[in-house]
Write a protein that holds these residues in place. Structure first.
Motif, PDB file in Angstrom:
ATOM      1  N   ARG A   1       0.848  -1.210   0.000  1.00  0.00           N
ATOM      2  CA  ARG A   1       0.000   0.000   0.000  1.00  0.00           C
ATOM      3  C   ARG A   1       0.871   1.243   0.000  1.00  0.00           C
ATOM      4  O   ARG A   1       1.860   1.330   0.713  1.00  0.00           O
ATOM      5  N   ILE A   2       0.433   2.200  -0.769  1.00  0.00           N
ATOM      6  CA  ILE A   2       1.161   3.465  -0.840  1.00  0.00           C
ATOM      7  C   ILE A   2       0.357   4.525  -0.082  1.00  0.00           C
ATOM      8  O   ILE A   2      -0.823   4.755  -0.367  1.00  0.00           O
ATOM      9  N   PHE A   3       0.996   5.134   0.947  1.00  0.00           N
ATOM     10  CA  PHE A   3       0.333   6.186   1.739  1.00  0.00           C
ATOM     11  C   PHE A   3       0.279   7.475   0.931  1.00  0.00           C
ATOM     12  O   PHE A   3       1.305   7.930   0.409  1.00  0.00           O
ATOM     13  N   LYS A   4      -0.908   8.014   0.799  1.00  0.00           N
ATOM     14  CA  LYS A   4      -1.074   9.245   0.020  1.00  0.00           C
ATOM     15  C   LYS A   4      -1.519  10.376   0.954  1.00  0.00           C
ATOM     16  O   LYS A   4      -2.602  10.337   1.536  1.00  0.00           O
ATOM     17  N   TRP A   5      -0.659  11.375   1.125  1.00  0.00           N
ATOM     18  CA  TRP A   5      -0.958  12.519   2.000  1.00  0.00           C
ATOM     19  C   TRP A   5      -2.190  13.276   1.551  1.00  0.00           C
ATOM     20  O   TRP A   5      -2.966  13.780   2.383  1.00  0.00           O
ATOM     21  N   GLU A   6      -2.367  13.355   0.270  1.00  0.00           N
ATOM     22  CA  GLU A   6      -3.513  14.140  -0.223  1.00  0.00           C
ATOM     23  C   GLU A   6      -4.838  13.540   0.233  1.00  0.00           C
ATOM     24  O   GLU A   6      -5.843  14.246   0.356  1.00  0.00           O
ATOM     25  N   ASN A   7      -4.868  12.249   0.515  1.00  0.00           N
ATOM     26  CA  ASN A   7      -6.092  11.619   1.017  1.00  0.00           C
ATOM     27  C   ASN A   7      -6.247  11.810   2.533  1.00  0.00           C
ATOM     28  O   ASN A   7      -7.361  11.890   3.060  1.00  0.00           O
ATOM     29  N   ALA A   8      -5.127  11.888   3.243  1.00  0.00           N
ATOM     30  CA  ALA A   8      -5.162  11.963   4.710  1.00  0.00           C
ATOM     31  C   ALA A   8      -5.385  13.376   5.230  1.00  0.00           C
ATOM     32  O   ALA A   8      -5.980  13.570   6.299  1.00  0.00           O
ATOM     33  N   VAL A   9      -4.912  14.369   4.480  1.00  0.00           N
ATOM     34  CA  VAL A   9      -4.966  15.758   4.967  1.00  0.00           C
ATOM     35  C   VAL A   9      -6.380  16.196   5.330  1.00  0.00           C
ATOM     36  O   VAL A   9      -6.601  16.768   6.408  1.00  0.00           O
ATOM     37  N   PRO A  10      -7.388  15.955   4.507  1.00  0.00           N
ATOM     38  CA  PRO A  10      -8.737  16.394   4.899  1.00  0.00           C
ATOM     39  C   PRO A  10      -9.196  15.792   6.221  1.00  0.00           C
ATOM     40  O   PRO A  10      -9.824  16.469   7.028  1.00  0.00           O
ATOM     41  N   LYS A  11      -8.880  14.510   6.441  1.00  0.00           N
ATOM     42  CA  LYS A  11      -9.296  13.852   7.682  1.00  0.00           C
ATOM     43  C   LYS A  11      -8.568  14.456   8.882  1.00  0.00           C
ATOM     44  O   LYS A  11      -9.139  14.665   9.948  1.00  0.00           O
ATOM     45  N   ILE A  12      -7.263  14.736   8.689  1.00  0.00           N
ATOM     46  CA  ILE A  12      -6.485  15.340   9.775  1.00  0.00           C
ATOM     47  C   ILE A  12      -7.030  16.724  10.107  1.00  0.00           C
ATOM     48  O   ILE A  12      -7.155  17.106  11.280  1.00  0.00           O
ATOM     49  N   LEU A  13      -7.372  17.474   9.086  1.00  0.00           N
ATOM     50  CA  LEU A  13      -7.927  18.830   9.305  1.00  0.00           C
ATOM     51  C   LEU A  13      -9.227  18.772  10.100  1.00  0.00           C
ATOM     52  O   LEU A  13      -9.466  19.598  10.991  1.00  0.00           O
ATOM     53  N   ILE A  14     -10.048  17.810   9.773  1.00  0.00           N
ATOM     54  CA  ILE A  14     -11.325  17.665  10.496  1.00  0.00           C
ATOM     55  C   ILE A  14     -11.067  17.395  11.977  1.00  0.00           C
ATOM     56  O   ILE A  14     -11.680  17.990  12.861  1.00  0.00           O
ATOM     57  N   VAL A  15     -10.118  16.501  12.248  1.00  0.00           N
ATOM     58  CA  VAL A  15      -9.786  16.171  13.638  1.00  0.00           C
ATOM     59  C   VAL A  15      -9.260  17.400  14.369  1.00  0.00           C
ATOM     60  O   VAL A  15      -9.638  17.682  15.519  1.00  0.00           O
ATOM     61  N   VAL A  16      -8.374  18.151  13.702  1.00  0.00           N
ATOM     62  CA  VAL A  16      -7.789  19.357  14.314  1.00  0.00           C
ATOM     63  C   VAL A  16      -8.879  20.394  14.607  1.00  0.00           C
ATOM     64  O   VAL A  16      -8.903  21.007  15.677  1.00  0.00           O
ATOM     65  N   ILE A  17      -9.779  20.590  13.648  1.00  0.00           N
ATOM     66  CA  ILE A  17     -10.858  21.578  13.825  1.00  0.00           C
ATOM     67  C   ILE A  17     -11.754  21.193  14.995  1.00  0.00           C
ATOM     68  O   ILE A  17     -12.111  22.025  15.826  1.00  0.00           O
ATOM     69  N   VAL A  18     -12.116  19.906  15.058  1.00  0.00           N
ATOM     70  CA  VAL A  18     -12.954  19.424  16.170  1.00  0.00           C
ATOM     71  C   VAL A  18     -12.254  19.655  17.507  1.00  0.00           C
ATOM     72  O   VAL A  18     -12.862  20.100  18.481  1.00  0.00           O
ATOM     73  N   TYR A  19     -10.939  19.377  17.550  1.00  0.00           N
ATOM     74  CA  TYR A  19     -10.177  19.544  18.782  1.00  0.00           C
ATOM     75  C   TYR A  19     -10.116  21.007  19.198  1.00  0.00           C
ATOM     76  O   TYR A  19     -10.285  21.351  20.375  1.00  0.00           O
ATOM     77  N   LEU A  20      -9.878  21.871  18.225  1.00  0.00           N
ATOM     78  CA  LEU A  20      -9.809  23.304  18.527  1.00  0.00           C
ATOM     79  C   LEU A  20     -11.161  23.831  19.007  1.00  0.00           C
ATOM     80  O   LEU A  20     -11.231  24.673  19.915  1.00  0.00           O
ATOM     81  N   CYS A  21     -12.235  23.355  18.405  1.00  0.00           N
ATOM     82  CA  CYS A  21     -13.579  23.757  18.849  1.00  0.00           C
ATOM     83  C   CYS A  21     -13.805  23.324  20.291  1.00  0.00           C
ATOM     84  O   CYS A  21     -14.382  24.054  21.103  1.00  0.00           O
ATOM     85  N   TYR A  22     -13.315  22.126  20.600  1.00  0.00           N
ATOM     86  CA  TYR A  22     -13.458  21.619  21.968  1.00  0.00           C
ATOM     87  C   TYR A  22     -12.707  22.515  22.954  1.00  0.00           C
ATOM     88  O   TYR A  22     -13.171  22.784  24.062  1.00  0.00           O
ATOM     89  N   LEU A  23     -11.529  23.003  22.510  1.00  0.00           N
ATOM     90  CA  LEU A  23     -10.714  23.829  23.403  1.00  0.00           C
ATOM     91  C   LEU A  23     -11.262  25.239  23.575  1.00  0.00           C
ATOM     92  O   LEU A  23     -11.262  25.791  24.679  1.00  0.00           O
ATOM     93  N   PHE A  24     -11.723  25.838  22.492  1.00  0.00           N
ATOM     94  CA  PHE A  24     -11.997  27.280  22.513  1.00  0.00           C
ATOM     95  C   PHE A  24     -13.468  27.668  22.421  1.00  0.00           C
ATOM     96  O   PHE A  24     -13.832  28.795  22.715  1.00  0.00           O
ATOM     97  N   VAL A  25     -14.327  26.780  22.002  1.00  0.00           N
ATOM     98  CA  VAL A  25     -15.751  27.110  21.904  1.00  0.00           C
ATOM     99  C   VAL A  25     -16.473  26.530  23.122  1.00  0.00           C
ATOM    100  O   VAL A  25     -16.463  25.318  23.319  1.00  0.00           O
ATOM    101  N   PRO A  26     -17.050  27.377  23.983  1.00  0.00           N
ATOM    102  CA  PRO A  26     -17.687  26.856  25.196  1.00  0.00           C
ATOM    103  C   PRO A  26     -18.922  26.034  24.868  1.00  0.00           C
ATOM    104  O   PRO A  26     -19.554  26.201  23.840  1.00  0.00           O
ATOM    105  N   LEU A  27     -19.229  25.117  25.773  1.00  0.00           N
ATOM    106  CA  LEU A  27     -20.449  24.345  25.625  1.00  0.00           C
ATOM    107  C   LEU A  27     -21.658  25.261  25.739  1.00  0.00           C
ATOM    108  O   LEU A  27     -21.592  26.344  26.310  1.00  0.00           O
ATOM    109  N   THR A  28     -22.781  24.859  25.187  1.00  0.00           N
ATOM    110  CA  THR A  28     -23.987  25.692  25.210  1.00  0.00           C
ATOM    111  C   THR A  28     -24.372  26.005  26.655  1.00  0.00           C
ATOM    112  O   THR A  28     -24.519  25.115  27.483  1.00  0.00           O
ATOM    113  N   ARG A  29     -24.544  27.295  26.961  1.00  0.00           N
ATOM    114  CA  ARG A  29     -24.883  27.747  28.311  1.00  0.00           C
ATOM    115  C   ARG A  29     -26.363  27.535  28.570  1.00  0.00           C
ATOM    116  O   ARG A  29     -27.202  27.927  27.776  1.00  0.00           O
TER     117      ARG A  29
END
Length: 319
Positions: A4-32
């Motif tokens: 199998r050949i690892f292709k970064w272009e396929n992984a980047v979108p998934k990594i970005l989604i994970v990063v965005i979710v993590y950042l939202c968890y850190l900086f966006v407060p839960l619904t008050r």
């Protein structure tokens, strides 16, 4: 086996989604969750309580929170049912102006609310039993009675006094105590009649008419609230009482202040501030809702308004 050949272009979108979710968890407060405040006053047939409630509503509206106001219309049974409603609907704070400060039924309802984690604030009056109350916010009712008595004695060498009261309200009993303590031991100042009015103009007027028709000799009406004072002034007019009668009230309502400017028999009122009471109630409500400590009792100062100083006050509303 095919490698199998690892292709970064396929992984980047998934990594970005994970990063965005993590950042939202850190900086966006839960619904008050909104703070929910339930208010029940002895009657809404009195602008004093409307003003207190409006001050609380300003704060809840600004914060996107909930204020639910119910009117028991002087019924202790209805007020207890309203507390049950606040319990069922999972309110955070109950603001109560008790119909009766001595009611065992009311204390039982508040005890149940407190057991459910609801904070309790009593405003403008007291409960005899305070163990289920987090904070009581009142005017200096004792001093209100003192101020009326001192002004009466300053302006009159003798007085035969008709006292108008609402004995269900412990705040009114404090006013009475301040007044009676001040005239105690001074035989020239006598209470000749006491009349129960429930603090309502429509009850005070016919009761005072009856007192006048009975031929009771009086020259002062000490009304322990403005609503009763206004009813007594109407009675004195309707019965065409010719002699000078000085009518005192306590509240500082717009209607009483107008009468000080226009009626000879309207003599003075001790001004409370429903605006300040409402502001303090709102502040304490939010402190309690956030788990902070609050004082057990808060006393707001009062002051005397007479014919002599009425021009220093607005007669259009409350102070």
């Amino acid at each position: 086996m095919k490698k199998r050949i690892f292709k970064w272009e396929n992984a980047v979108p998934k990594i970005l989604i994970v990063v965005i979710v993590y950042l939202c968890y850190l900086f966006v407060p839960l619904t008050r969750q909104p703070v929910k405040i339930g208010a029940t006053y002895m009657t809404m047939n009195n602008t004093f309580y409307t003003v207190i409630n409006d001050e609380i509503r300003k704060r809840t509206d600004a914060n996107g929170d909930v204020l639910k106001t119910l009117d028991p219309a002087l019924s202790i049974k209805k007020q207890c049912q309203q507390i049950e409603t606040f319990i069922r609907e999972d309110f955070d704070v109950i603001v109560i102006n008790p119909v009766s400060g001595n009611s065992k039924m009311l204390n039982s309802a508040l005890k149940k609310a407190r057991a459910c984690g609801i904070k309790i604030i009593v405003v403008d009056s007291q409960l005899k039993e305070t163990k289920n109350v987090d904070c009581t916010i009142v005017s200096d009712n004792y001093n209100a009675g003192v101020l009326c008595a001192k002004d009466m004695m300053k302006n009159m060498s003798e007085a035969k006094i008709v006292l108008l009261k609402n004995w269900n309200a412990l705040s009114v009993k404090d006013r009475y105590q301040g007044f009676s303590d001040t005239i105690k031991g001074k035989p020239n100042y006598r209470i000749v009649e006491q009349v129960e009015t429930l603090g309502q103009t429509e009850i005070a007027m016919p009761k005072m008419q009856e007192t006048i028709r009975k031929g009771i000799d009086f020259n002062v009406v000490m009304a322990l609230d403005d609503q009763s004072a206004i009813g007594s002034l109407a009675a004195v007019d309707s019965q065409k009482v010719r002699k000078k009668v000085r009518v005192y009230g306590i509240d500082g309502s717009a209607n009483m202040k107008k009468l000080l400017s226009s009626k000879d028999n309207a003599w003075a009122t001790v001004a409370q501030s429903p605006i300040k009471l409402g502001e303090k109630t709102a502040n304490i409500s939010y402190r309690l809702a956030s788990g902070k400590n609050v004082p057990k009792k808060i006393i707001v100062p009062v002051h005397l308004i007479t014919k002599e100083n009425i021009d220093k006050y607005s007669i259009e509303g409350w102070q």
